[in-house]
Scaffold this motif. Structure first.
Motif, PDB file in Angstrom:
ATOM      1  N   SER A 105     -29.439  88.146  37.995  1.00  0.00           N
ATOM      2  CA  SER A 105     -29.194  87.141  36.958  1.00  0.00           C
ATOM      3  C   SER A 105     -28.925  87.796  35.607  1.00  0.00           C
ATOM      4  O   SER A 105     -27.981  87.419  34.894  1.00  0.00           O
ATOM      5  N   VAL A 106     -29.726  88.792  35.264  1.00  0.00           N
ATOM      6  CA  VAL A 106     -29.543  89.492  33.986  1.00  0.00           C
ATOM      7  C   VAL A 106     -28.193  90.214  33.967  1.00  0.00           C
ATOM      8  O   VAL A 106     -27.446  90.129  32.990  1.00  0.00           O
ATOM      9  N   VAL A 107     -27.884  90.912  35.054  1.00  0.00           N
ATOM     10  CA  VAL A 107     -26.633  91.670  35.114  1.00  0.00           C
ATOM     11  C   VAL A 107     -25.423  90.737  35.049  1.00  0.00           C
ATOM     12  O   VAL A 107     -24.438  91.025  34.366  1.00  0.00           O
TER      13      VAL A 107
ATOM     14  N   SER B 267     -25.221  87.864  33.554  1.00  0.00           N
ATOM     15  CA  SER B 267     -25.100  87.424  32.163  1.00  0.00           C
ATOM     16  C   SER B 267     -24.482  88.512  31.299  1.00  0.00           C
ATOM     17  O   SER B 267     -23.603  88.250  30.480  1.00  0.00           O
ATOM     18  N   GLN B 268     -24.940  89.743  31.483  1.00  0.00           N
ATOM     19  CA  GLN B 268     -24.397  90.861  30.719  1.00  0.00           C
ATOM     20  C   GLN B 268     -22.922  91.081  31.053  1.00  0.00           C
ATOM     21  O   GLN B 268     -22.121  91.370  30.162  1.00  0.00           O
ATOM     22  N   LEU B 269     -22.572  90.955  32.325  1.00  0.00           N
ATOM     23  CA  LEU B 269     -21.184  91.127  32.744  1.00  0.00           C
ATOM     24  C   LEU B 269     -20.291  90.060  32.111  1.00  0.00           C
ATOM     25  O   LEU B 269     -19.186  90.349  31.662  1.00  0.00           O
TER      26      LEU B 269
ATOM     27  N   VAL C 289     -20.763  88.535  29.244  1.00  0.00           N
ATOM     28  CA  VAL C 289     -20.611  88.879  27.818  1.00  0.00           C
ATOM     29  C   VAL C 289     -19.614  90.029  27.664  1.00  0.00           C
ATOM     30  O   VAL C 289     -18.724  89.988  26.807  1.00  0.00           O
ATOM     31  N   ALA C 290     -19.757  91.055  28.512  1.00  0.00           N
ATOM     32  CA  ALA C 290     -18.850  92.212  28.431  1.00  0.00           C
ATOM     33  C   ALA C 290     -17.417  91.797  28.735  1.00  0.00           C
ATOM     34  O   ALA C 290     -16.475  92.244  28.067  1.00  0.00           O
TER      35      ALA C 290
END
Length: 161
Positions: free
Chosen positions: A136-138, A140-142, A144-145
């Protein structure tokens, strides 16, 4: 194997967009199966969550948050309105009409949330709680990136991806 087919295989194993689409399709099939007894799809569930979780959002609001085209979303919302799960209130057009869950929509979502929680727990158990949290965190980060990268490639329109 040819050089081209080796390159294609690299896309399958290294491209986040390719992997995300494969994963999204698998998750959609899973959630569609879970929600089928309620008569809704995973996409409809997501829309109902977006409508119920916001204070009377407009179609334009929902489309912007979901990163999809308002015209496409409008067809999906129309089917929920026809089923008396959602009501359009006031205003004109995509930016003016406010969307709210009807009483029937709220009742359906009470059932759907129980189904979703069970489905989510099954996935977390199959994947492992820690891996599920990290995924889930990854993701979300992906997102944004990818948004930042899209802005750099096309500064005028990074929302159409």
């Amino acid at each position: 194997m040819t050089e081209a087919s080796d390159l294609y295989r690299r896309v399958e194993t290294e491209c986040p967009a390719f992997q995300a689409r494969v994963t999204a399709r698998a998750l959609t099939r899973y959630y569609n199966a879970c929600f089928r007894p309620l008569g809704i799809t995973a996409e409809q569930f997501s829309l109902l969550v977006g409508i119920g979780g916001s204070h009377e959002p407009t179609l334009a609001d929902l489309a912007a948050r979901a990163g999809v085209d308002a015209t496409t979303l409008s067809r999906s919302v129309k089917s929920l309105v026809q089923r008396d799960l959602v009501r359009n209130d006031g205003g004109r057009g995509r930016a003016g009409k406010r969307l709210v869950l009807t009483e029937g929509g709220r009742r359906l979502m009470d059932e759907a949330m129980v189904t979703w929680e069970h489905a989510r727990a099954q996935l977390a158990e199959a994947l492992g709680e820690e891996a599920s949290r990290v995924a889930s965190v990854v993701m979300s980060q992906l997102a944004v990136a990818a948004q930042a990268a899209a802005s750099a490639v096309s500064p005028t329109d990074s929302s159409s991806t």
